[in-house]
Enzyme design. Structure first.
Site, PDB file in Angstrom:
ATOM      1  N   VAL A  77      56.413  69.882  53.776  1.00 33.11           N
ATOM      2  CA  VAL A  77      56.084  71.279  53.455  1.00 33.11           C
ATOM      3  C   VAL A  77      57.261  72.182  53.821  1.00 33.11           C
ATOM      4  O   VAL A  77      57.503  73.191  53.169  1.00 33.11           O
ATOM      5  CB  VAL A  77      54.763  71.724  54.145  1.00 33.11           C
ATOM      6  CG1 VAL A  77      54.886  71.785  55.662  1.00 33.11           C
ATOM      7  CG2 VAL A  77      54.314  73.076  53.626  1.00 33.11           C
ATOM      8  N   GLY A  78      58.007  71.787  54.867  1.00 34.01           N
ATOM      9  CA  GLY A  78      59.191  72.556  55.249  1.00 34.01           C
ATOM     10  C   GLY A  78      60.300  72.326  54.226  1.00 34.01           C
ATOM     11  O   GLY A  78      60.444  71.225  53.687  1.00 34.01           O
ATOM     12  N   ARG A 157      49.237  78.334  57.006  1.00 37.80           N
ATOM     13  CA  ARG A 157      48.248  77.255  56.855  1.00 37.80           C
ATOM     14  C   ARG A 157      48.032  76.526  58.182  1.00 37.80           C
ATOM     15  O   ARG A 157      46.906  76.352  58.640  1.00 37.80           O
ATOM     16  CB  ARG A 157      48.724  76.258  55.780  1.00 37.80           C
ATOM     17  CG  ARG A 157      48.655  76.788  54.362  1.00 37.80           C
ATOM     18  CD  ARG A 157      49.331  75.827  53.395  1.00 37.80           C
ATOM     19  NE  ARG A 157      50.774  75.812  53.586  1.00 37.80           N
ATOM     20  CZ  ARG A 157      51.662  76.338  52.725  1.00 37.80           C
ATOM     21  NH1 ARG A 157      51.252  76.869  51.592  1.00 37.80           N
ATOM     22  NH2 ARG A 157      52.952  76.306  52.987  1.00 37.80           N
ATOM     23  N   ARG A 239      59.981  73.933  63.645  1.00 40.83           N
ATOM     24  CA  ARG A 239      61.299  73.311  63.559  1.00 40.83           C
ATOM     25  C   ARG A 239      62.035  73.615  64.867  1.00 40.83           C
ATOM     26  O   ARG A 239      61.887  74.700  65.432  1.00 40.83           O
ATOM     27  CB  ARG A 239      62.112  73.881  62.387  1.00 40.83           C
ATOM     28  CG  ARG A 239      61.655  73.410  61.004  1.00 40.83           C
ATOM     29  CD  ARG A 239      61.978  71.929  60.756  1.00 40.83           C
ATOM     30  NE  ARG A 239      61.626  71.493  59.420  1.00 40.83           N
ATOM     31  CZ  ARG A 239      60.475  70.920  59.080  1.00 40.83           C
ATOM     32  NH1 ARG A 239      59.533  70.711  59.993  1.00 40.83           N
ATOM     33  NH2 ARG A 239      60.244  70.536  57.847  1.00 40.83           N
ATOM     34  N   GLU A 268      67.512  66.126  65.928  1.00 40.44           N
ATOM     35  CA  GLU A 268      66.511  65.050  65.879  1.00 40.44           C
ATOM     36  C   GLU A 268      67.202  63.789  65.403  1.00 40.44           C
ATOM     37  O   GLU A 268      67.850  63.833  64.352  1.00 40.44           O
ATOM     38  CB  GLU A 268      65.371  65.419  64.934  1.00 40.44           C
ATOM     39  CG  GLU A 268      64.553  66.593  65.474  1.00 40.44           C
ATOM     40  CD  GLU A 268      63.346  66.951  64.620  1.00 40.44           C
ATOM     41  OE1 GLU A 268      63.100  66.254  63.610  1.00 40.44           O
ATOM     42  OE2 GLU A 268      62.660  67.909  64.950  1.00 40.44           O
ATOM     43  N   HIS A 287      58.701  64.294  66.341  1.00 42.07           N
ATOM     44  CA  HIS A 287      58.381  64.902  65.035  1.00 42.07           C
ATOM     45  C   HIS A 287      57.309  64.075  64.293  1.00 42.07           C
ATOM     46  O   HIS A 287      57.571  63.533  63.221  1.00 42.07           O
ATOM     47  CB  HIS A 287      59.652  65.027  64.178  1.00 42.07           C
ATOM     48  CG  HIS A 287      59.523  66.064  63.096  1.00 42.07           C
ATOM     49  ND1 HIS A 287      60.585  66.802  62.627  1.00 42.07           N
ATOM     50  CD2 HIS A 287      58.452  66.492  62.361  1.00 42.07           C
ATOM     51  CE1 HIS A 287      60.188  67.624  61.673  1.00 42.07           C
ATOM     52  NE2 HIS A 287      58.887  67.457  61.486  1.00 42.07           N
ATOM     53  N   GLY A 289      54.077  65.314  63.672  1.00 39.21           N
ATOM     54  CA  GLY A 289      52.966  66.204  63.309  1.00 39.21           C
ATOM     55  C   GLY A 289      52.106  65.682  62.176  1.00 39.21           C
ATOM     56  O   GLY A 289      50.873  65.698  62.252  1.00 39.21           O
TER      57      GLY A 289
HETATM   58  P1  NDP Z   1      53.075  78.470  55.768  1.00 40.46           P
HETATM   59  O1  NDP Z   1      54.033  78.959  54.747  1.00 40.46           O
HETATM   60  O2  NDP Z   1      51.623  78.477  55.434  1.00 40.46           O
HETATM   61  O3  NDP Z   1      53.256  79.283  57.110  1.00 40.46           O
HETATM   62  C1  NDP Z   1      54.511  79.678  57.539  1.00 40.46           C
HETATM   63  C2  NDP Z   1      54.326  80.844  58.453  1.00 40.46           C
HETATM   64  O4  NDP Z   1      55.614  81.242  58.925  1.00 40.46           O
HETATM   65  C3  NDP Z   1      53.711  82.058  57.760  1.00 40.46           C
HETATM   66  O5  NDP Z   1      52.538  82.427  58.433  1.00 40.46           O
HETATM   67  C4  NDP Z   1      54.767  83.122  57.937  1.00 40.46           C
HETATM   68  O6  NDP Z   1      54.210  84.366  58.241  1.00 40.46           O
HETATM   69  C5  NDP Z   1      55.519  82.614  59.157  1.00 40.46           C
HETATM   70  N1  NDP Z   1      56.765  83.338  59.300  1.00 40.46           N
HETATM   71  C6  NDP Z   1      57.720  83.571  58.389  1.00 40.46           C
HETATM   72  N2  NDP Z   1      58.649  84.398  58.892  1.00 40.46           N
HETATM   73  C7  NDP Z   1      58.249  84.685  60.158  1.00 40.46           C
HETATM   74  C8  NDP Z   1      58.786  85.475  61.190  1.00 40.46           C
HETATM   75  N3  NDP Z   1      59.924  86.145  61.027  1.00 40.46           N
HETATM   76  N4  NDP Z   1      58.121  85.536  62.367  1.00 40.46           N
HETATM   77  C9  NDP Z   1      56.988  84.843  62.544  1.00 40.46           C
HETATM   78  N5  NDP Z   1      56.413  84.094  61.581  1.00 40.46           N
HETATM   79  C10 NDP Z   1      57.049  84.011  60.413  1.00 40.46           C
HETATM   80  O7  NDP Z   1      53.555  77.010  56.154  1.00 40.46           O
HETATM   81  P2  NDP Z   1      52.756  75.840  56.898  1.00 40.46           P
HETATM   82  O8  NDP Z   1      51.830  76.434  57.875  1.00 40.46           O
HETATM   83  O9  NDP Z   1      52.234  74.895  55.897  1.00 40.46           O
HETATM   84  O10 NDP Z   1      53.981  75.113  57.653  1.00 40.46           O
HETATM   85  C11 NDP Z   1      54.737  75.825  58.602  1.00 40.46           C
HETATM   86  C12 NDP Z   1      55.923  75.032  59.071  1.00 40.46           C
HETATM   87  O11 NDP Z   1      55.513  73.985  59.908  1.00 40.46           O
HETATM   88  C13 NDP Z   1      56.741  74.332  57.982  1.00 40.46           C
HETATM   89  O12 NDP Z   1      57.650  75.222  57.379  1.00 40.46           O
HETATM   90  C14 NDP Z   1      57.423  73.229  58.736  1.00 40.46           C
HETATM   91  O13 NDP Z   1      58.664  73.679  59.203  1.00 40.46           O
HETATM   92  C15 NDP Z   1      56.511  72.979  59.921  1.00 40.46           C
HETATM   93  N6  NDP Z   1      55.840  71.689  59.871  1.00 40.46           N
HETATM   94  C16 NDP Z   1      56.054  70.788  60.876  1.00 40.46           C
HETATM   95  C17 NDP Z   1      55.397  69.594  60.905  1.00 40.46           C
HETATM   96  C18 NDP Z   1      55.626  68.611  61.992  1.00 40.46           C
HETATM   97  O14 NDP Z   1      55.557  67.410  61.731  1.00 40.46           O
HETATM   98  N7  NDP Z   1      55.868  69.037  63.220  1.00 40.46           N
HETATM   99  C19 NDP Z   1      54.449  69.209  59.839  1.00 40.46           C
HETATM  100  C20 NDP Z   1      54.303  70.228  58.835  1.00 40.46           C
HETATM  101  C21 NDP Z   1      54.978  71.414  58.876  1.00 40.46           C
HETATM  102  P3  NDP Z   1      54.331  85.565  57.185  1.00 40.46           P
HETATM  103  O15 NDP Z   1      53.540  85.111  56.004  1.00 40.46           O
HETATM  104  O16 NDP Z   1      53.793  86.712  57.907  1.00 40.46           O
HETATM  105  O17 NDP Z   1      55.774  85.684  56.855  1.00 40.46           O
HETATM  106  C1  DGY Z   2      57.085  68.900  57.076  1.00 41.37           C
HETATM  107  O1  DGY Z   2      56.385  68.462  56.148  1.00 41.37           O
HETATM  108  O2  DGY Z   2      57.786  69.907  56.961  1.00 41.37           O
HETATM  109  C2  DGY Z   2      57.015  68.189  58.389  1.00 41.37           C
HETATM  110  O3  DGY Z   2      57.974  68.573  59.272  1.00 41.37           O
HETATM  111  C3  DGY Z   2      56.864  66.716  58.313  1.00 41.37           C
HETATM  112  O4  DGY Z   2      55.668  66.406  57.716  1.00 41.37           O
END
Ligand code: NDP
Ligand code: DGY
Length: 322
Positions: A77-78, A157, A239, A268, A287, A289
């Site tokens: 998703v990232g 999300r 991240r 990483e 990592h 998640g």
């Molecule tokens: P979303 O796009 O749903 O959420 C991202 C959030 O980041 C939004 O709520 C957004 O808020 C916020 N954001 C953006 N800019 C800022 C800012 N300046 N300050 C604070 N918040 C901010 O993505 P997901 O929830 O699906 O995923 C989020 C992240 O989690 C991914 O991008 C990825 O990097 C990471 N991830 C890590 C995993 C792991 O294995 N550890 C697994 C999956 C994801 P706003 O809308 O207000 O801008």
């Molecule tokens: C992502 O999807 O961005 C996570 O970091 C790995 O699932």
């Protein structure tokens, strides 16, 4: 259509590609990342690229691919590993995997938070090394979620899914920050939108679930940790680069905050001699998640379907709008 897959992925995903008519798949069939030279060679002349978050897809890769590259599908998703400006300039479409990993990542975030605040790795170690001599009133105490304030950086999300899971633990108040208030996202938790500084000052637990962007890079720094309570716990599953790790180390080592749980680091993997690994109050995971069998399989299938739809000029199940 020629595609390059940069890693061994769950079989279900590869099957989608190999069963698609007219799709020639070349794969870096290894658990380890494709070396840069092989990535550049592998992508040459391809129409589609299925990559992972550990592949840096920049101008060099796009140039090596050449003008036939039409779709990049990342099994994540990232998307901070993709040079979006360069990709957009070339009219390449991008697919990604939101939603399908939200539950797994939120679950892991809660597990990490509980591991850090209740000192689980430290306690397990005590059982193994003979440190457990008897039940002691003052031993191995940590911090609980009842009546606490939880601050979520990025109530997207995953952030919402974390809040949903934490609420039944008796959290008193949710705070969140982001690029602006999101009343529809916060309503379920009566979460209050606050500036980052206030979130740091008032939270007993901070959970970072935002995307990595220029605005969030290094956001959790000395100023942030200095504002946090000495009894507070910091968790990052977004991240690594959202955190200034030297500042986090100092905050943990000098008792500025109580504990941290990190699923993501810079770099990483984290070198095994990294100072953060010497701290008892820092729980670090590699990592993981989204690492449930079902989630990774679904991610691979979605990434494959995004790729195929893009190659056919159809709507992708999940396209990143550039
Ligand atoms: P979303 O796009 O749903 O959420 C991202 C959030 O980041 C939004 O709520 C957004 O808020 C916020 N954001 C953006 N800019 C800022 C800012 N300046 N300050 C604070 N918040 C901010 O993505 P997901 O929830 O699906 O995923 C989020 C992240 O989690 C991914 O991008 C990825 O990097 C990471 N991830 C890590 C995993 C792991 O294995 N550890 C697994 C999956 C994801 P706003 O809308 O207000 O801008
Ligand atoms: C992502 O999807 O961005 C996570 O970091 C790995 O699932």
């Amino acid at each position: 259509m020629a595609v390059f897959v940069t890693r061994r992925i769950p079989a279900e995903g590869l099957r989608v590609l190999s069963q698609a008519g007219g799709c020639r798949v070349q794969q870096w069939d290894s658990e380890e990342p494709v070396p840069r030279a092989q990535l550049l060679a592998g992508v040459a002349g391809k129409h589609g690229l299925l990559c992972l978050l550990s592949d840096r897809i920049d101008r060099e890769v796009l140039e090596a691919a050449g003008p036939d590259l039409k779709v990049i599908s990342t099994m994540s998703v990232g998307f901070d590993h993709l040079a979006l400006e360069e990709i957009k300039k070339r009219g390449i479409r991008v697919g990604y995997t939101p939603d399908v990993l939200t539950d797994a990542t939120a679950e892991l975030s809660v597990a990490l938070l509980l591991s850090a605040c209740r000192r689980l790795p430290e306690a397990v170690e005590q059982v193994k090394n003979g440190g457990w001599t008897t039940w002691k009133p003052l031993w191995m105490c940590g911090y609980g979620l009842s009546d606490s304030t939880v601050g979520i950086i990025g109530l997207g999300r995953i952030g919402q899914a974390v809040a949903r899971r934490l609420k039944p633990f008796g959290v008193k108040k949710f705070l969140y920050t982001g690029s602006g208030p999101k009343p529809e996202s916060g309503a379920e938790f009566e979460a209050e939108f606050v500036p980052l500084t206030r979130l740091a000052e008032e939270s007993d637990f901070v959970v970072v679930t935002c995307a990595l962007t220029p605005a969030t890079q290094g956001m959790c720094n000395k100023d942030f940790f200095t504002r946090m309570k000495k009894t507070s716990v910091f968790v990052n599953t977004s991240r690594g680069s959202v955190v200034n790790q030297e500042d986090l180390y100092n905050a943990l080592a000098h008792g500025q905050i109580a504990a941290a749980g990190l699923d993501v680091t810079t770099p990483e993997p984290l070198p095994t001699d990294h100072p953060l690994l010497s701290l008892k109050n820092c729980v670090i995971l590699p990592h993981i998640g989204s690492a449930t069998y079902a989630t990774r399989s679904t991610m691979a299938v979605l990434a494959a379907n995004n790729l195929l739809a893009g190659l056919r000029g159809e709507a992708m199940p999940h396209e990143l709008l550039l």
